[in-house]
Design an enzyme around this catalytic site. Sequence first.
Site, mmCIF file in Angstrom:
data_model
loop_
_atom_site.group_PDB
_atom_site.id
_atom_site.type_symbol
_atom_site.label_atom_id
_atom_site.label_comp_id
_atom_site.label_asym_id
_atom_site.label_seq_id
_atom_site.Cartn_x
_atom_site.Cartn_y
_atom_site.Cartn_z
ATOM 1 C CB ALA A 66 82.686 42.735 167.050
ATOM 2 C CD GLU A 135 79.122 45.894 161.050
ATOM 3 O OE1 GLU A 135 79.211 46.520 160.301
ATOM 4 O OE2 GLU A 135 79.327 46.291 162.597
HETATM 5 N N1 COA Z 1 88.251 41.019 165.081
HETATM 6 C C1 COA Z 1 89.223 39.888 165.528
HETATM 7 N N2 COA Z 1 90.720 40.683 164.845
HETATM 8 C C2 COA Z 1 91.124 41.582 164.923
HETATM 9 C C3 COA Z 1 89.759 42.077 164.138
HETATM 10 C C4 COA Z 1 88.204 42.108 164.327
HETATM 11 N N3 COA Z 1 86.939 42.565 164.450
HETATM 12 N N4 COA Z 1 90.347 43.462 163.155
HETATM 13 C C5 COA Z 1 91.126 42.725 163.101
HETATM 14 N N5 COA Z 1 91.699 41.557 163.916
HETATM 15 C C6 COA Z 1 93.033 41.397 164.020
HETATM 16 C C7 COA Z 1 93.282 40.567 163.116
HETATM 17 O O1 COA Z 1 92.630 39.357 162.742
HETATM 18 C C8 COA Z 1 95.017 40.678 163.181
HETATM 19 O O2 COA Z 1 94.909 39.312 164.434
HETATM 20 P P1 COA Z 1 96.536 38.287 164.055
HETATM 21 O O3 COA Z 1 97.619 38.826 164.332
HETATM 22 O O4 COA Z 1 96.584 37.584 165.650
HETATM 23 O O5 COA Z 1 96.213 37.731 162.483
HETATM 24 C C9 COA Z 1 95.335 41.070 163.647
HETATM 25 O O6 COA Z 1 94.198 42.313 164.212
HETATM 26 C C10 COA Z 1 95.751 42.897 163.397
HETATM 27 O O7 COA Z 1 94.822 42.929 161.563
HETATM 28 P P2 COA Z 1 95.876 42.557 159.688
HETATM 29 O O8 COA Z 1 94.305 42.044 159.204
HETATM 30 O O9 COA Z 1 96.518 40.935 160.398
HETATM 31 O O10 COA Z 1 95.240 44.139 159.797
HETATM 32 P P3 COA Z 1 95.715 44.551 158.229
HETATM 33 O O11 COA Z 1 97.138 46.213 158.522
HETATM 34 O O12 COA Z 1 96.373 43.488 157.241
HETATM 35 O O13 COA Z 1 94.128 45.113 158.265
HETATM 36 C C11 COA Z 1 91.808 46.099 159.078
HETATM 37 C C12 COA Z 1 93.463 45.720 158.826
HETATM 38 C C13 COA Z 1 91.306 46.294 159.483
HETATM 39 C C14 COA Z 1 91.690 46.870 157.364
HETATM 40 C C15 COA Z 1 91.276 44.393 158.876
HETATM 41 O O14 COA Z 1 92.117 43.543 160.537
HETATM 42 C C16 COA Z 1 89.975 44.149 158.883
HETATM 43 O O15 COA Z 1 89.638 44.214 157.803
HETATM 44 N N6 COA Z 1 89.804 43.921 159.914
HETATM 45 C C17 COA Z 1 88.267 43.614 160.222
HETATM 46 C C18 COA Z 1 86.936 44.711 160.548
HETATM 47 C C19 COA Z 1 85.705 44.458 160.608
HETATM 48 O O16 COA Z 1 85.223 43.703 159.361
HETATM 49 N N7 COA Z 1 85.072 45.136 161.279
HETATM 50 C C20 COA Z 1 83.839 44.362 161.570
HETATM 51 C C21 COA Z 1 83.453 43.546 162.550
HETATM 52 S S1 COA Z 1 81.844 42.917 162.393
#
Ligand code: COA
Length: 260
Positions: A66, A135
């Site tokens: 999300a 989460e």
């Molecule tokens: N919500 C909002 N934005 C998100 C997102 C999420 N769940 N997951 C990724 N993004 C965004 C990042 O903020 C980033 O945006 P920006 O470039 O404007 O800063 C972009 O997507 C790329 O993500 P990034 O974190 O830079 O990629 P990464 O390869 O370093 O890491 C993940 C990948 C998936 C490990 C990491 O993005 C992550 O942990 N995301 C959240 C996962 C999560 O907790 N999901 C549950 C939500 S309830």
Amino acid sequence: MTYENIIVSAENGITTITIDRQAKLNALNRVTIDELHKAFTSESKSGSTRVIILTGAGEKAFVAGADISEFANFSVDQGAELAAEGQKKLFDLIENLSIPVIAAVNGFALGGGLELAMSCHFRIASDNAKMGLPEVSLGVIPGYGGTQRLPQLVGKGKAMEMIMTAGMVAADEAKSLGLVNHVVPQSELLALANSIAQKIMKNSPVAIGKAIRAINANYKDGVDGFAVEIESFGESFGTDDFKEGTTAFLEKRKAEFKGN
Ligand code: COA
């Protein structure tokens, strides 16, 4: 219909819905959830769609959760409403569709992304996929059905561990847990989804819809799944598909199901 964050393409009875918000790893914001709601609702009424494949755009993510930026400042009531509305609009909608929905998990499926994949009728994954419900690392719990559907798929103990550790499982482990049915290289993922869809489409759409309903009944509180099966089994005998299927068998020819 044109959408901002999803792409819908249809060919020969198979509709592919691709979540395309790659700059945010296809994270589910409100607009995307609304668009998915519209697309699934409209496909379910189209009459021509026999199987839906749900996937993410790009090579990195199915859906990375999300959209955290949208709910970071929510109150208790807004949090509850976010979960309730999302579950009703999208996750329960998909689970209860009578058209089969296959999730083709092409990368990260985290939080709401894994919950979305779990609301589909089954899942296949590319070998780079990583899945988890992180989460609690954000101080919240899964809110789109994850605490319910993950134990159904992998068992209570493993679901507890995955949710408590906020850890990710790789595609092969997800397969051994029963979370996904098949793992293939990313370049073969959509071809596999399409070939499974072709096999499904040889069968009666009405019977498949009734089978989905009966299987789902096992997971609904206060519903007797065996009773739903008996009722749906009986109803099948009143369908044209049943007449066609049994007649074709007896006439030693391939059935041509019309879906009614
Ligand atoms: N919500 C909002 N934005 C998100 C997102 C999420 N769940 N997951 C990724 N993004 C965004 C990042 O903020 C980033 O945006 P920006 O470039 O404007 O800063 C972009 O997507 C790329 O993500 P990034 O974190 O830079 O990629 P990464 O390869 O370093 O890491 C993940 C990948 C998936 C490990 C990491 O993005 C992550 O942990 N995301 C959240 C996962 C999560 O907790 N999901 C549950 C939500 S309830």
